[in-house]
Design an enzyme around this catalytic site. Sequence first.
Site, PDB file in Angstrom:
ATOM      1  N   CYS A 115     -23.828 -52.888  33.348  1.00 18.25           N
ATOM      2  CA  CYS A 115     -22.350 -52.314  32.842  1.00 18.25           C
ATOM      3  C   CYS A 115     -22.689 -51.809  31.712  1.00 18.25           C
ATOM      4  CB  CYS A 115     -21.620 -53.623  32.678  1.00 18.25           C
ATOM      5  SG  CYS A 115     -20.261 -53.408  33.041  1.00 18.25           S
ATOM      6  N   GLY A 116     -22.285 -51.878  30.426  1.00 16.68           N
ATOM      7  CA  GLY A 116     -22.386 -50.834  29.435  1.00 16.68           C
ATOM      8  C   GLY A 116     -21.580 -49.554  29.640  1.00 16.68           C
TER       9      GLY A 116
END
Length: 284
Positions: A115-116
Amino acid sequence: MGRVTERRRVLRIRDGALSTRPDTLVAEEPLEIRLGGKPLAITMRTPGDDFALAAGFLVSEGVVHRAEDVAHIVYCDGATEDGSNTYNIVDVRLAPEVPLPDITLERNVYTTSSCGLCGKASLDAVRTTARWPIADTPPVRVAPELLAVLPDRLRAAQRVFDRTGGLHAAGLFSPEGDLLDLREDVGRHNAVDKLIGRALRSGELPLSGRILLVSGRASFELAQKAVMAGIPVLAAVSAPSSLAVDLAAETGLTLVGFLRGGSMNVYAGEQRLDLRVGRGGTAR
């Protein structure tokens, strides 16, 4: 299987003197995780505990929660042109009653990057898929003095690191400071997945009374894995990321960073620390 280290020739320079010698390096190879025969994710890892790694990854993604959710995990045959097995592809088959997730390109990108990409979407995803809310788990009290000795205990148990100097470690500790499990890997996220996967396969989830210590920094990904496994305390010897702190505050995770010697920073969940504050605002 078991290719944890490899030997390579190295030119050694010491005080102007040259010599050649073999050096022991940590092995790094890709592992493709398939779910029901369909590619799900690829990670670079140190070979070993691959089935636990795959199982832990699926726990982190909210796909499985119990040992019974996994029917079996196998290495895929014929991974090379000559039909030999590289042991770099595993296929996970879920139990019939466990629904398959929507395996799309977008999901592959999401899971592999941990994610990030979108902070709010990441936080929302963990909040809605966490099976064991940390705030609802039995209370755990940990003394800062106990946390301070855990990095040395973790380091003392890192056998492969002693030979290579190139591995991350993840250790699972009891509230009394006993080392319950240790995994090493070239990727810190893989080491954590191996810990969680072993716990899943032995029927020990959720890990509600445990402390997770990682040898590097505390990224969002590692905080996510702790939350998804029901681990209430995550400590790291280095810094956390901003999104990891946000996730910890959102979910009730105790997040400790820069755990070195007797010093540490508590970024969230300080209610689990047994803080006895004396004069001058210092803990004693």
